[in-house]
Design a protein around this motif. Structure first.
Motif, PDB file in Angstrom:
ATOM      1  N   ASN A 260       0.800  -1.219   0.000  1.00  0.00           N
ATOM      2  CA  ASN A 260       0.000   0.000   0.000  1.00  0.00           C
ATOM      3  C   ASN A 260       0.834   1.271   0.000  1.00  0.00           C
ATOM      4  O   ASN A 260       0.285   2.368   0.009  1.00  0.00           O
ATOM      5  N   ARG A 261       2.165   1.130   0.028  1.00  0.00           N
ATOM      6  CA  ARG A 261       3.030   2.302  -0.050  1.00  0.00           C
ATOM      7  C   ARG A 261       3.040   2.806  -1.488  1.00  0.00           C
ATOM      8  O   ARG A 261       3.046   2.018  -2.446  1.00  0.00           O
ATOM      9  N   ILE A 262       3.073   4.097  -1.657  1.00  0.00           N
ATOM     10  CA  ILE A 262       2.923   4.692  -2.985  1.00  0.00           C
ATOM     11  C   ILE A 262       4.298   5.037  -3.562  1.00  0.00           C
ATOM     12  O   ILE A 262       5.024   5.859  -2.994  1.00  0.00           O
ATOM     13  N   PRO A 263       4.643   4.440  -4.701  1.00  0.00           N
ATOM     14  CA  PRO A 263       5.889   4.855  -5.358  1.00  0.00           C
ATOM     15  C   PRO A 263       5.680   6.192  -6.047  1.00  0.00           C
ATOM     16  O   PRO A 263       4.559   6.542  -6.430  1.00  0.00           O
ATOM     17  N   LEU A 264       6.725   6.964  -6.193  1.00  0.00           N
ATOM     18  CA  LEU A 264       6.615   8.230  -6.903  1.00  0.00           C
ATOM     19  C   LEU A 264       6.298   7.944  -8.376  1.00  0.00           C
ATOM     20  O   LEU A 264       6.889   7.044  -8.991  1.00  0.00           O
ATOM     21  N   GLU A 265       5.386   8.696  -8.918  1.00  0.00           N
ATOM     22  CA  GLU A 265       4.859   8.418 -10.251  1.00  0.00           C
ATOM     23  C   GLU A 265       5.962   8.378 -11.306  1.00  0.00           C
ATOM     24  O   GLU A 265       6.795   9.275 -11.397  1.00  0.00           O
ATOM     25  N   GLY A 266       5.955   7.308 -12.085  1.00  0.00           N
ATOM     26  CA  GLY A 266       6.892   7.166 -13.185  1.00  0.00           C
ATOM     27  C   GLY A 266       8.277   6.714 -12.796  1.00  0.00           C
ATOM     28  O   GLY A 266       9.135   6.495 -13.663  1.00  0.00           O
TER      29      GLY A 266
ATOM     30  N   THR B 191      29.554  18.717 -12.001  1.00  0.00           N
ATOM     31  CA  THR B 191      28.629  17.741 -12.562  1.00  0.00           C
ATOM     32  C   THR B 191      27.262  18.403 -12.680  1.00  0.00           C
ATOM     33  O   THR B 191      26.862  19.180 -11.812  1.00  0.00           O
ATOM     34  N   GLU B 192      26.544  18.065 -13.745  1.00  0.00           N
ATOM     35  CA  GLU B 192      25.217  18.656 -13.894  1.00  0.00           C
ATOM     36  C   GLU B 192      24.269  18.116 -12.823  1.00  0.00           C
ATOM     37  O   GLU B 192      24.139  16.901 -12.642  1.00  0.00           O
ATOM     38  N   VAL B 193      23.601  19.023 -12.118  1.00  0.00           N
ATOM     39  CA  VAL B 193      22.629  18.681 -11.094  1.00  0.00           C
ATOM     40  C   VAL B 193      21.267  19.169 -11.556  1.00  0.00           C
ATOM     41  O   VAL B 193      21.098  20.361 -11.856  1.00  0.00           O
ATOM     42  N   LEU B 194      20.311  18.256 -11.614  1.00  0.00           N
ATOM     43  CA  LEU B 194      18.982  18.609 -12.080  1.00  0.00           C
ATOM     44  C   LEU B 194      17.962  18.360 -10.966  1.00  0.00           C
ATOM     45  O   LEU B 194      17.847  17.237 -10.472  1.00  0.00           O
ATOM     46  N   ILE B 195      17.258  19.418 -10.553  1.00  0.00           N
ATOM     47  CA  ILE B 195      16.148  19.275  -9.615  1.00  0.00           C
ATOM     48  C   ILE B 195      14.898  18.984 -10.432  1.00  0.00           C
ATOM     49  O   ILE B 195      14.548  19.761 -11.334  1.00  0.00           O
ATOM     50  N   VAL B 196      14.248  17.862 -10.161  1.00  0.00           N
ATOM     51  CA  VAL B 196      13.115  17.447 -10.983  1.00  0.00           C
ATOM     52  C   VAL B 196      11.831  17.424 -10.168  1.00  0.00           C
ATOM     53  O   VAL B 196      11.809  17.009  -9.015  1.00  0.00           O
ATOM     54  N   GLU B 197      10.762  17.857 -10.809  1.00  0.00           N
ATOM     55  CA  GLU B 197       9.430  17.802 -10.207  1.00  0.00           C
ATOM     56  C   GLU B 197       8.741  16.484 -10.531  1.00  0.00           C
ATOM     57  O   GLU B 197       7.818  16.065  -9.843  1.00  0.00           O
ATOM     58  N   SER B 198       9.181  15.832 -11.604  1.00  0.00           N
ATOM     59  CA  SER B 198       8.546  14.592 -12.048  1.00  0.00           C
ATOM     60  C   SER B 198       9.565  13.668 -12.680  1.00  0.00           C
ATOM     61  O   SER B 198      10.654  14.103 -13.096  1.00  0.00           O
ATOM     62  N   SER B 199       9.203  12.396 -12.790  1.00  0.00           N
ATOM     63  CA  SER B 199      10.077  11.425 -13.451  1.00  0.00           C
ATOM     64  C   SER B 199      10.231  11.764 -14.928  1.00  0.00           C
ATOM     65  O   SER B 199      11.290  11.509 -15.516  1.00  0.00           O
ATOM     66  N   GLN B 200       9.197  12.345 -15.535  1.00  0.00           N
ATOM     67  CA  GLN B 200       9.257  12.671 -16.953  1.00  0.00           C
ATOM     68  C   GLN B 200      10.368  13.677 -17.241  1.00  0.00           C
ATOM     69  O   GLN B 200      11.054  13.569 -18.260  1.00  0.00           O
ATOM     70  N   GLN B 201      10.566  14.634 -16.342  1.00  0.00           N
ATOM     71  CA  GLN B 201      11.668  15.587 -16.512  1.00  0.00           C
ATOM     72  C   GLN B 201      13.009  14.869 -16.541  1.00  0.00           C
ATOM     73  O   GLN B 201      13.876  15.179 -17.363  1.00  0.00           O
ATOM     74  N   ALA B 202      13.179  13.929 -15.630  1.00  0.00           N
ATOM     75  CA  ALA B 202      14.431  13.175 -15.576  1.00  0.00           C
ATOM     76  C   ALA B 202      14.600  12.318 -16.828  1.00  0.00           C
ATOM     77  O   ALA B 202      15.711  12.199 -17.371  1.00  0.00           O
ATOM     78  N   ILE B 203      13.517  11.710 -17.295  1.00  0.00           N
ATOM     79  CA  ILE B 203      13.568  10.884 -18.511  1.00  0.00           C
ATOM     80  C   ILE B 203      13.999  11.710 -19.708  1.00  0.00           C
ATOM     81  O   ILE B 203      14.859  11.294 -20.503  1.00  0.00           O
ATOM     82  N   GLU B 204      13.429  12.884 -19.856  1.00  0.00           N
ATOM     83  CA  GLU B 204      13.778  13.753 -20.986  1.00  0.00           C
ATOM     84  C   GLU B 204      15.246  14.160 -20.937  1.00  0.00           C
ATOM     85  O   GLU B 204      15.940  14.169 -21.967  1.00  0.00           O
ATOM     86  N   HIS B 205      15.735  14.490 -19.742  1.00  0.00           N
ATOM     87  CA  HIS B 205      17.141  14.864 -19.601  1.00  0.00           C
ATOM     88  C   HIS B 205      18.043  13.667 -19.920  1.00  0.00           C
ATOM     89  O   HIS B 205      19.060  13.812 -20.624  1.00  0.00           O
ATOM     90  N   ALA B 206      17.704  12.494 -19.391  1.00  0.00           N
ATOM     91  CA  ALA B 206      18.517  11.293 -19.615  1.00  0.00           C
ATOM     92  C   ALA B 206      18.555  10.911 -21.090  1.00  0.00           C
ATOM     93  O   ALA B 206      19.596  10.500 -21.612  1.00  0.00           O
ATOM     94  N   ARG B 207      17.428  11.090 -21.770  1.00  0.00           N
ATOM     95  CA  ARG B 207      17.387  10.778 -23.216  1.00  0.00           C
ATOM     96  C   ARG B 207      18.236  11.782 -23.994  1.00  0.00           C
ATOM     97  O   ARG B 207      18.989  11.407 -24.909  1.00  0.00           O
ATOM     98  N   LEU B 208      18.150  13.053 -23.629  1.00  0.00           N
ATOM     99  CA  LEU B 208      18.909  14.108 -24.294  1.00  0.00           C
ATOM    100  C   LEU B 208      20.418  13.876 -24.174  1.00  0.00           C
ATOM    101  O   LEU B 208      21.182  14.155 -25.104  1.00  0.00           O
ATOM    102  N   HIS B 209      20.843  13.328 -23.022  1.00  0.00           N
ATOM    103  CA  HIS B 209      22.273  13.125 -22.779  1.00  0.00           C
ATOM    104  C   HIS B 209      22.746  11.708 -23.128  1.00  0.00           C
ATOM    105  O   HIS B 209      23.882  11.332 -22.824  1.00  0.00           O
ATOM    106  N   GLY B 210      21.893  10.939 -23.778  1.00  0.00           N
ATOM    107  CA  GLY B 210      22.306   9.632 -24.273  1.00  0.00           C
ATOM    108  C   GLY B 210      22.406   8.539 -23.236  1.00  0.00           C
ATOM    109  O   GLY B 210      23.059   7.524 -23.467  1.00  0.00           O
ATOM    110  N   PHE B 211      21.750   8.709 -22.094  1.00  0.00           N
ATOM    111  CA  PHE B 211      21.766   7.668 -21.052  1.00  0.00           C
ATOM    112  C   PHE B 211      20.747   6.569 -21.362  1.00  0.00           C
ATOM    113  O   PHE B 211      20.956   5.419 -20.994  1.00  0.00           O
ATOM    114  N   ILE B 212      19.637   6.968 -22.021  1.00  0.00           N
ATOM    115  CA  ILE B 212      18.569   6.024 -22.327  1.00  0.00           C
ATOM    116  C   ILE B 212      18.169   6.168 -23.786  1.00  0.00           C
ATOM    117  O   ILE B 212      18.514   7.141 -24.449  1.00  0.00           O
ATOM    118  N   LYS B 213      17.399   5.223 -24.263  1.00  0.00           N
ATOM    119  CA  LYS B 213      16.976   5.197 -25.668  1.00  0.00           C
ATOM    120  C   LYS B 213      15.890   6.237 -25.927  1.00  0.00           C
ATOM    121  O   LYS B 213      15.000   6.394 -25.115  1.00  0.00           O
TER     122      LYS B 213
END
Length: 334
Positions: A170-176, A312-334
């Motif tokens: 019943n614990r809630i994971p952060l969305e995304g 090192t680049e430090v990114l404060i994110v409000e959502s997982s989608q922000q992190a996903i977009e940054h990771a994709r832009l920097h070639g960490f993910i597909k």
């Protein structure tokens, strides 16, 4: 422990990590308090919490580990029932699966131990040896990074409430968050098997609880690195590093060819710890992601901390989608 008879014994293996030439396993030998991980009513949740922290350890006893190639490694538990067993061996990757997980079997190895032992004295264990396909590792906090805990709430009341009165299901994971971590695990090739390490200041007593939460919410499998209750309660020396920092530094030293992404939250000490690590290993930390928290003063402090930080680049994110977009832009993910 029962009032009328001694509980049977068990061994809880903590998922660990190693290399092709270094075997490293840790866990704890305990009496089996019959913690019902499926129980969800209030009384059972309270009882389960009490059992987790009122554990009866099996101290100073011999433990044996058998690998799938029949190699045997031996060690002992300490005064709190914990064991750390390590040995330099060869070609351990040959024993691991495609994801890098090496399975082994633990048992009590004390002929004078006149107790009932669960599972016919055969307990499963695993450690991770990162795949040769891995391009980076991920070290992630748990509290308020992937799991709502209330670490920054007034007097920690929400943290206590969530830990005691809520079942892991019943614990809630952060969305995304789970999706983001799977994308990091798969990497830019979609098949990289980048290792994920979950690092928390929570005590080892919560290991099975957190393991269940991660599994039930479909997070990538990875070692969970916590700390002992005695470590939490004792006074730190002036220059002593936090346990979380020690664990991440050990990961960097264990895998010298592997860069890392650090993920945490803005509420407690993650920003300070991660920046200090990046300063020590400027070429090894690819990015730092910090979850925003609902605490104005803490957020203001973190923003001041990273305002002029350039190592090192430090990114404060409000959502997982922000992190996903940054990771994709920097070639960490597909």
């Amino acid at each position: 422990m029962s009032w009328f008879k001694k509980d049977p014994l068990q061994i809880i293996a903590f998922q660990g990590y190693g290399t092709d030439s270094h075997f490293y396993a840790r866990g704890r030998a305990l009496e089996d308090e019959s913690i019902d991980l499926d129980a969800q009513n209030l009384w059972h949740l309270i009882v389960n919490t009490w059992k987790r922290f009122e554990s009866d350890e099996i101290k100073n006893t011999a433990i044996s580990i058998k690998l799938t190639n029949n190699k045997v490694v031996k060690g002992f538990t300490d005064s709190k029932g914990y064991y750390v067993i390590e040995e330099n061996l060869e070609n351990l990757k040959l024993l691991a699966n495609n994801e890098g997980w090496l399975s082994f079997e633990l048992s009590y190895d004390d002929v004078n131990l006149k107790r009932i032992i669960q599972n016919e004295n055969r307990f499963p264990g695993e450690l991770l040896i990162p795949s040769d396909k891995a391009k980076f590792g991920v070290a992630s906090d748990i509290d308020d990074t992937i799991l709502h805990t209330g670490v920054v709430s007034l007097l920690k009341w929400r943290l206590i409430y969530n830990s005691v009165f809520k079942h892991a299901n019943n614990r809630i994971p952060l969305e995304g968050a789970a999706d983001f971590y799977h994308q990091l695990h798969r990497g830019v090739s979609d098949k990289n098997a980048n290792p994920i390490f979950y690092v928390s200041h929570s005590p080892w007593n919560l290991y099975r609880y957190l393991e269940l939460f991660l599994r039930q919410n479909n997070f990538p499998k990875g070692p969970i690195l916590l700390r002992s209750m005695s470590n939490m309660l004792r006074r730190k020396t002036q220059n002593e590093k936090p346990q979380k920092q020690k664990e991440i530094l050990n990961l960097l030293k264990t895998y010298p060819e592997l860069p890392f992404i650090l993920i945490g939250d803005s509420g407690e000490h993650d920003p300070d710890i991660y920046i200090e690590i990046a300063e020590e290993f400027p070429d090894r930390i690819l990015a730092i992601y910090l979850r925003s928290v609902r605490h104005k003063k803490k957020m203001e402090r973190v923003k001041r901390l990273i305002e002029n930080y350039k190592t090192t680049e430090v990114l404060i994110v409000e959502s997982s989608q922000q992190a996903i977009e940054h990771a994709r832009l920097h070639g960490f993910i597909k």
